[in-house]
Design an enzyme around this catalytic site. Sequence first.
Site, PDB file in Angstrom:
ATOM      1  N   GLY A  97       0.826  -1.057   0.209  1.00 20.27           N
ATOM      2  CA  GLY A  97      -0.125  -0.177   0.287  1.00 20.27           C
ATOM      3  C   GLY A  97       0.859   1.381  -0.150  1.00 20.27           C
ATOM      4  N   TYR A 125       3.988  -3.173   2.213  1.00 18.74           N
ATOM      5  CA  TYR A 125       3.139  -2.207   3.135  1.00 18.74           C
ATOM      6  C   TYR A 125       2.922  -3.200   4.151  1.00 18.74           C
ATOM      7  CZ  TYR A 125       0.138   0.811   5.195  1.00 18.74           C
ATOM      8  OH  TYR A 125      -0.021   1.359   7.153  1.00 18.74           O
ATOM      9  N   HIS A 210       7.691  -8.383  -3.668  1.00 24.61           N
ATOM     10  CA  HIS A 210       6.195  -8.292  -4.070  1.00 24.61           C
ATOM     11  C   HIS A 210       6.370  -9.699  -4.967  1.00 24.61           C
ATOM     12  CE1 HIS A 210       4.676  -4.267  -3.166  1.00 24.61           C
ATOM     13  NE2 HIS A 210       5.493  -3.438  -3.844  1.00 24.61           N
ATOM     14  N   SER A 264     -26.607 -13.479 -22.664  1.00 28.54           N
ATOM     15  CA  SER A 264     -26.918 -12.387 -24.425  1.00 28.54           C
ATOM     16  C   SER A 264     -26.131 -12.742 -25.377  1.00 28.54           C
ATOM     17  CB  SER A 264     -26.017 -11.450 -23.450  1.00 28.54           C
ATOM     18  OG  SER A 264     -24.510 -11.822 -23.376  1.00 28.54           O
ATOM     19  N   ASP A 268     -19.908 -14.889 -19.756  1.00 35.49           N
ATOM     20  CA  ASP A 268     -20.105 -14.997 -18.605  1.00 35.49           C
ATOM     21  C   ASP A 268     -21.759 -14.719 -18.429  1.00 35.49           C
ATOM     22  OD1 ASP A 268     -17.816 -13.518 -18.173  1.00 35.49           O
ATOM     23  OD2 ASP A 268     -18.523 -11.527 -17.991  1.00 35.49           O
ATOM     24  N   SER A 269     -22.780 -14.440 -18.727  1.00 36.14           N
ATOM     25  CA  SER A 269     -24.342 -14.989 -18.829  1.00 36.14           C
ATOM     26  C   SER A 269     -24.603 -16.890 -18.778  1.00 36.14           C
ATOM     27  CB  SER A 269     -25.324 -14.363 -19.713  1.00 36.14           C
ATOM     28  OG  SER A 269     -25.033 -13.949 -20.902  1.00 36.14           O
ATOM     29  N   ALA A 270     -23.573 -17.172 -20.113  1.00 37.41           N
ATOM     30  CA  ALA A 270     -24.166 -18.466 -20.406  1.00 37.41           C
ATOM     31  C   ALA A 270     -23.683 -19.322 -18.874  1.00 37.41           C
ATOM     32  CB  ALA A 270     -23.236 -18.658 -21.522  1.00 37.41           C
ATOM     33  N   LYS A 410     -12.609 -13.553 -15.673  1.00 40.48           N
ATOM     34  CA  LYS A 410     -12.687 -14.016 -16.329  1.00 40.48           C
ATOM     35  C   LYS A 410     -12.296 -15.206 -16.533  1.00 40.48           C
ATOM     36  CE  LYS A 410     -14.922 -12.636 -20.573  1.00 40.48           C
ATOM     37  NZ  LYS A 410     -16.031 -11.893 -20.796  1.00 40.48           N
TER      38      LYS A 410
END
Length: 554
Positions: A97, A125, A210, A264, A268-270, A410
């Site tokens: 951060g 951080y 990191h 659609s 995603d909707s599928a 995704k």
Amino acid sequence: MDKEVSPASRRIATSDDLEVSTYLEIAKGKKGQQPLPEEAPQAREEAVVIIDFGSQYSHLIARRVRECHVYCEIVPYTASWERVAGMNPKGIIMSGGPASVYEPGAPLAPVWVYQSKLPILGICYGMQVLAHQLGGKVSPSVKREYGHAVLHQNKADAPIFSELPHSLPVWMSHGDQITELPPGFRALAYTESSPIAVMGNGAIVGLQFHPEVAHTPQGMDILRNFLLRVCGLNGSWTPQSFVAQAVQRIREQVGEGRVICALSGGVDSAVAATLVHRAVGEQLTCIFVDNGLMRRDEPHRVAEVFGRNMRLNLLHVNAQERFLGRLRGVTDPEEKRRVIGDEFIRVFEDEAAELGQVDFLAQGTLYPDVIESQTAENSASAKIKTHHNVGGLPAAMHLKLVEPLRYLFKDEVRDAGLALGLPEEMVYRQPFPGPGLAIRILGEVTQEKLETLRACDWIVMDEIKAANLYRELWQSFAVLTDARSVGVMGDYRTYGHVVAVRAVTSQDAMTADWARLPYDVLARISSRIVNEVAQVNRVVYDITSKPPGTIEWE
Ligand code: XMP
């Protein structure tokens, strides 16, 4: 001004406001654990909480943890134990951060982090927070450390470095550093500029670098060591286990209720609809609104996959005329988006009304949308486009939401889609915007222009697939510009449309670069469009990245 605060006077900025000594005792395991509130029922088998202190890399940490097959969620540092208890976390990661722990009001870890006695990994951080709260000392570095550094282990016995070489390249990005270890901790590794680059006390580990970024090549191994060796997890979170858990949850949430879902044609909707269907079968009705703004064959394909193959209750609504009627004379991009979004809600409501009592709306909301809307709520960023999706529906229809993909990225949705047996063609489909071809036709949208664009779009897709580029591109499509140009065909003058081809690479659509398509692919696309689509006599390639451009033209 000396910003350092002596450990004795330091108090933890949390509601419970425990003294540091209490933390120390908790950390050393001396003090009896405070009773924690009862766990929420829907515990995951293996999960990790990521406490977000505002790092640019918090999402990356989540991605990497998931790549180790461990489920995780990002929560703000202000989150209560009640918020996370339901996950049944087995470990905590504290992100980096921008703050400095010794500044007044700096974000710190909530009390439950230490009370829970869970393994903790503090990154950058997050490590400084550990040091600060557990009685060590954090000070501004004499020499700031940004970029590559070489990390050397002090003694090669720490589980966090298991099976890793004694020295390894890491990525640093910090101005503060630990100058005094908290009691009970030891320095596990150092770099040239940071004598305490890694510290540990049993299952509490701090990393100054990191591990989540690609610039730390063995970062994944370090995270995996934390998850599997320090937290003792198995890494059993797979698309299959996700599907099984999601189905279980949907059943618990929905009970005997009725669910509707707007399909659609997108992945995603599928996937959301397929999960809900698997969970509650006949209680789900899907509504597919054909707005007349789809690609060639799209409506047919949706009916085929969901209606015929999957035998889902599917209402196929032909609303082409309604949409085209409302789009007549509309040229402004935002107005197009508004009209389409509004009409979608009306059509959907009309159809849902015919179904009688409906209780839930299933949506394919993804984790980036959730994170983005959390951030958007707190930021004053300018609105670039009004995205049309089904977000306006629940408010209008008083429905409860079922969002089984709410915590997935995704590519994880794609994996879940494959695990559910959806066709690859659907799972790897490039994103297609809700307002469809309307925002790829500049100026007024007419039936004729839609036909022209569909023909061009088909050729672009065909050639991109033939060149085996479809999956590596985020999107590739044609845009029908409002410009016309003069050309010559045979011996005749032509005056036709100018079509732009757009192909972009991207990770998440927030930024994108124009794809360096091979010239021969561009040549084939251009020649086929001009030869096969009568109204078009010129093809240009869009070489604008995002920013400053956006992916869609409107
Ligand atoms: P832009 O054009 O803003 O697009 O760079 C970013 C990504 O979002 C898609 N997009 C939409 N998706 N409804 C959607 O569901 C929309 O209204 C919409 N507008 C753009 C776009 O295709 C790209 O992937």
